[in-house]
Enzyme design. Structure first.
Site, PDB file in Angstrom:
ATOM      1  N   SER A  44      -1.372  34.555   4.040  1.00  0.00           N
ATOM      2  CA  SER A  44      -2.132  34.425   2.491  1.00  0.00           C
ATOM      3  C   SER A  44      -1.723  36.006   2.050  1.00  0.00           C
ATOM      4  CB  SER A  44      -3.495  34.504   2.521  1.00  0.00           C
ATOM      5  OG  SER A  44      -4.747  35.240   4.191  1.00  0.00           O
ATOM      6  N   PHE A  73       0.300  27.903   8.327  1.00  0.00           N
ATOM      7  CA  PHE A  73       0.124  26.489   8.673  1.00  0.00           C
ATOM      8  C   PHE A  73       1.519  25.807   7.914  1.00  0.00           C
ATOM      9  CE2 PHE A  73      -2.245  26.424   5.345  1.00  0.00           C
ATOM     10  CZ  PHE A  73      -1.546  24.979   4.928  1.00  0.00           C
ATOM     11  N   ARG A  82      -3.288  26.640  13.661  1.00  0.00           N
ATOM     12  CA  ARG A  82      -4.047  25.182  13.522  1.00  0.00           C
ATOM     13  C   ARG A  82      -2.198  24.073  13.222  1.00  0.00           C
ATOM     14  NH1 ARG A  82      -6.041  26.067   7.302  1.00  0.00           N
ATOM     15  NH2 ARG A  82      -4.960  28.437   7.668  1.00  0.00           N
ATOM     16  N   LYS A 124       3.603  34.241  17.340  1.00  0.00           N
ATOM     17  CA  LYS A 124       2.634  34.514  17.390  1.00  0.00           C
ATOM     18  C   LYS A 124       2.423  33.373  15.905  1.00  0.00           C
ATOM     19  CE  LYS A 124      -1.304  34.488  15.737  1.00  0.00           C
ATOM     20  NZ  LYS A 124      -1.817  33.002  14.723  1.00  0.00           N
ATOM     21  N   CYS A 183       4.063  27.639  -0.763  1.00  0.00           N
ATOM     22  CA  CYS A 183       4.497  29.141  -1.300  1.00  0.00           C
ATOM     23  C   CYS A 183       4.508  28.783  -2.382  1.00  0.00           C
ATOM     24  CB  CYS A 183       5.082  30.336  -0.132  1.00  0.00           C
ATOM     25  SG  CYS A 183       6.287  30.499  -0.030  1.00  0.00           S
ATOM     26  N   GLU A 204      -5.668  31.376  -5.561  1.00  0.00           N
ATOM     27  CA  GLU A 204      -4.205  30.847  -5.097  1.00  0.00           C
ATOM     28  C   GLU A 204      -5.192  28.903  -4.519  1.00  0.00           C
ATOM     29  OE1 GLU A 204      -2.728  31.325  -1.162  1.00  0.00           O
ATOM     30  OE2 GLU A 204      -0.802  30.786  -1.976  1.00  0.00           O
TER      31      GLU A 204
HETATM   32  P1  NAD Z   1      -3.354  32.633   6.954  1.00  0.00           P
HETATM   33  O1  NAD Z   1      -2.999  33.938   6.585  1.00  0.00           O
HETATM   34  O2  NAD Z   1      -5.238  32.854   7.342  1.00  0.00           O
HETATM   35  O3  NAD Z   1      -2.501  32.970   8.375  1.00  0.00           O
HETATM   36  C1  NAD Z   1      -1.398  33.240   8.936  1.00  0.00           C
HETATM   37  C2  NAD Z   1      -1.207  33.573  10.328  1.00  0.00           C
HETATM   38  O4  NAD Z   1      -2.075  34.959  10.472  1.00  0.00           O
HETATM   39  C3  NAD Z   1      -1.621  32.629  11.105  1.00  0.00           C
HETATM   40  O5  NAD Z   1      -1.292  32.954  12.153  1.00  0.00           O
HETATM   41  C4  NAD Z   1      -2.869  32.847  11.911  1.00  0.00           C
HETATM   42  O6  NAD Z   1      -3.268  32.435  13.240  1.00  0.00           O
HETATM   43  C5  NAD Z   1      -3.068  34.580  11.447  1.00  0.00           C
HETATM   44  N1  NAD Z   1      -4.698  35.285  11.158  1.00  0.00           N
HETATM   45  C6  NAD Z   1      -5.551  34.170  10.356  1.00  0.00           C
HETATM   46  N2  NAD Z   1      -6.314  35.213  10.238  1.00  0.00           N
HETATM   47  C7  NAD Z   1      -6.016  36.322  10.320  1.00  0.00           C
HETATM   48  C8  NAD Z   1      -6.622  37.667  10.539  1.00  0.00           C
HETATM   49  N3  NAD Z   1      -8.313  37.957  10.252  1.00  0.00           N
HETATM   50  N4  NAD Z   1      -6.140  39.406  11.228  1.00  0.00           N
HETATM   51  C9  NAD Z   1      -5.375  38.948  12.301  1.00  0.00           C
HETATM   52  N5  NAD Z   1      -4.344  37.433  12.298  1.00  0.00           N
HETATM   53  C10 NAD Z   1      -4.903  36.114  10.924  1.00  0.00           C
HETATM   54  O7  NAD Z   1      -2.242  31.430   6.630  1.00  0.00           O
HETATM   55  P2  NAD Z   1      -2.834  30.202   6.544  1.00  0.00           P
HETATM   56  O8  NAD Z   1      -3.844  29.774   5.429  1.00  0.00           O
HETATM   57  O9  NAD Z   1      -2.085  29.687   8.026  1.00  0.00           O
HETATM   58  O10 NAD Z   1      -1.035  29.560   5.362  1.00  0.00           O
HETATM   59  C11 NAD Z   1      -1.331  29.770   3.770  1.00  0.00           C
HETATM   60  C12 NAD Z   1      -0.890  31.575   3.071  1.00  0.00           C
HETATM   61  O11 NAD Z   1       0.635  31.535   3.756  1.00  0.00           O
HETATM   62  C13 NAD Z   1      -1.286  30.574   1.607  1.00  0.00           C
HETATM   63  O12 NAD Z   1      -1.703  31.691   1.042  1.00  0.00           O
HETATM   64  C14 NAD Z   1       0.098  30.440   1.506  1.00  0.00           C
HETATM   65  O13 NAD Z   1       1.341  30.864  -0.297  1.00  0.00           O
HETATM   66  C15 NAD Z   1       0.816  31.495   2.336  1.00  0.00           C
HETATM   67  N6  NAD Z   1       2.327  31.404   2.433  1.00  0.00           N
HETATM   68  C16 NAD Z   1       3.066  33.117   2.361  1.00  0.00           C
HETATM   69  C17 NAD Z   1       4.590  32.283   2.213  1.00  0.00           C
HETATM   70  C18 NAD Z   1       5.732  33.276   1.615  1.00  0.00           C
HETATM   71  O14 NAD Z   1       6.836  33.279   1.529  1.00  0.00           O
HETATM   72  N7  NAD Z   1       5.408  34.646   0.325  1.00  0.00           N
HETATM   73  C19 NAD Z   1       5.276  31.278   2.728  1.00  0.00           C
HETATM   74  C20 NAD Z   1       4.023  30.451   3.537  1.00  0.00           C
HETATM   75  C21 NAD Z   1       3.144  30.754   3.122  1.00  0.00           C
END
Ligand code: NAD
Length: 493
Positions: free
Chosen positions: A230, A153, A181, A177, A285, A386
């Protein structure tokens, strides 16, 4: 103002299609609480339709010369520039970050489109004549087929653009995909790329949550999966997609440290660290989460960062004078406030406490004020958690070695920075620190589009990272050809 409520549709085979799944989560403007749209839950049938469209488009797209494929990206860049302000406002509306931050995000996304326009050069293989008498050998890079990206998101437009341009420039067909949010910016990107005349099925969007993701991870025709989100989900996606035989790159969460040495310039250090900790309300991130002050830096840094945090203007990111927007949701606000409370219960002192803030006129907004937690104990649960919100922890170290040891103990390795005027200290830090993106007097060590976004440890699962040359390698398979033409070859010249 009339609410902009809308249905979140899938973009499949060049058409906008109503999802086959029931309604999922509500998409709210995090500053105002206004309902913007409702995401679908997602379904295997929707994912299947997207894969079918992408598969059908692949043979012709793969055969389109790279120099022709990039013409669509040149046009995409142009269209993005023409709609720059409008897309930036949409990012702010659904994500909450300030307009300046949304513009920055979109600019970094467009950079990836620009870099992918170099694919006729970037995608070249190599060759050698006469590996044996009359035998030549070539390495070609070929697209892998249908590829999918699952995005978070916090950067609704930039992170899809870490993948889409390279994937299609290399000759693959692509399924996004987006985060359920923030699905609206991604939908707008698809509308804009459609304006380039891109053949149907080359870019597709399937919306939803876990069900849609699982269907893509399991689908035999999806050859490669990119994920950003995450760490818990990154590990899951990596394991499931790898088990299904795909190439996978998964970027996870972070707990980024900055080290402040006594010889750092107080004014610029404070300003840069404050921007890193509180920019995008801490939901980057690459945001700094922990500042490790060394020696005498402790006193002045604690005072100056507390003053900087207290002075930030919070509000609706669309307003020009606002310096920090809301976090993504009320659930996120509660989670962050609970973590701040846990840190205090475990011994930290709130030099600035951002819990319970309210912004006049935006009572339904998800706001957390900038927070500074001083003296977070080494054994605190916060050191490994985090927070993903505007809360900066301060810890103290006697010297640089101890500061590097603190960072090394952490399970994440996304980014680490040092603030100093000593070249020797900076060199030691960049040489030893176990993080993939390193800053020297830089608060947000975000690699440009032509460098890999290099998370380490539990911030990344895979080998090849997003962006630049890594992206080209990830989205192509190497084919080695060995050739002999006996009839025309003779040792006699
Ligand atoms: P998230 O893990 O909740 O969701 C990421 C994606 O996975 C979304 O498209 C979501 O719909 C999908 N998803 C969520 N739960 C799932 C599940 N159980 N099974 C399959 N798919 C699922 O992450 P978020 O809250 O949208 O984003 C924030 C996180 O992303 C933070 O931890 C941040 O550090 C990380 N992030 C990392 C980077 C990087 O480059 N390392 C960059 C941006 C964000």
């Amino acid at each position: 103002m009339k609410p902009m409520q809308r249905e979140v549709l899938n973009y499949i085979g060049g058409e906008w299609r109503r999802p086959l799944s029931p309604a999922g989560i509500e998409v709210l403007n995090p500053a105002t609480g206004e309902l913007l749209a409702v995401s679908p839950q997602g379904s295997a049938a929707d994912a299947e339709a997207a894969v079918q469209a992408a598969s059908a488009a692949f043979p012709a797209w793969r055969a389109t010369p790279p120099a022709e494929r990039i013409q669509y990206l040149f046009r995409f860049k142009q269209v993005l520039e023409e709609h720059f302000e409008e897309v930036a406002r949409l990012i702010t509306t659904e994500n909450g970050k300030t307009l300046a931050e949304a513009r920055g995000e979109l600019r970094r996304g467009i950079e990836n489109v620009e870099v992918a326009c170099g694919i006729p050069t970037l995608m070249q293989g190599y060759n050698l004549e006469d590996v044996a008498g009359g035998i030549d050998e070539f390495m070609f890079r070929q697209p892998v087929g249908v590829v999918a990206a699952i995005t978070p998101f916090n950067f609704p437009a930039m992170i899809p653009l870490w993948f889409l341009p390279y994937a299609i420039a290399c000759g693959n067909t692509f399924i996004l995909k987006p985060s359920d949010r923030v699905p609206l910016s991604a939908a707008r990107l698809a509308e804009l790329i459609a304006e380039t005349g891109l053949p149907p099925g080359v870019v597709n969007i399937v919306n939803g949550g876990k069900v849609a993701v699982d269907a893509l991870l399991d689908h035999p025709e999806v050859q490669a999966v990119s994920f950003v989100g995450s760490t818990a989900v990154a590990r899951y996606v990596y394991a499931r997609a790898s088990a299904a035989g795909k190439r996978v790159q998964c970027q996870g969460g972070a707990k980024n440290h900055v080290v402040v040495l006594p010889d750092a310039d107080p004014e610029t250090t404070t300003q840069i660290v404050a921007d890193s900790a509180y920019g995008c309300a801490g939901q980057r991130c690459l945001a700094v989460s922990v500042a490790v002050t060394v020696g005498e830096a402790r006193g002045w840094f604690r005072e100056s960062i507390a003053a900087a945090a207290s002075s930030l203007r919070i509000g609706n990111g669309l307003h020009a004078d606002v310096q920090m927007g809301p976090v993504i949701s009320q659930a996120s606000r509660r989670r962050i406030e609970d973590l701040i409370a846990a840190g205090i219960a475990e011994g930290a002192v709130a030099a600035v406490d951002g819990r319970g803030v309210s912004v006049p006129g935006l009572e339904r907004g998800s706001f957390v004020g900038p927070t500074v937690l001083d003296g977070v104990p080494a054994e605190s649960s916060l050191t490994e958690t985090e927070i993903f919100g505007p809360a900066l922890s301060l810890i103290h170290a006697a010297d640089l070695d101890e500061a590097i040891a603190v960072i090394s103990r952490n399970s994440y390795g996304n980014a680490a920075s040092i603030f100093t005027s000593s070249g020797a200290a900076a060199r030691k830090f960049r040489n030893l620190v176990p993080a993939g993106n390193v800053g020297v007097n830089i608060g947000v060590a975000a690699p440009m589009a032509y460098f890999p976004f290099s998370g380490w440890k539990s911030s990344f699962y895979g080998v090849l990272h997003a962006q630049g040359r890594d992206a080209v390698e990830f989205y192509t398979a190497e084919k080695v050809v060995i050739e002999r033409w006996p009839k025309y070859w003779s040792r006699k010249f």
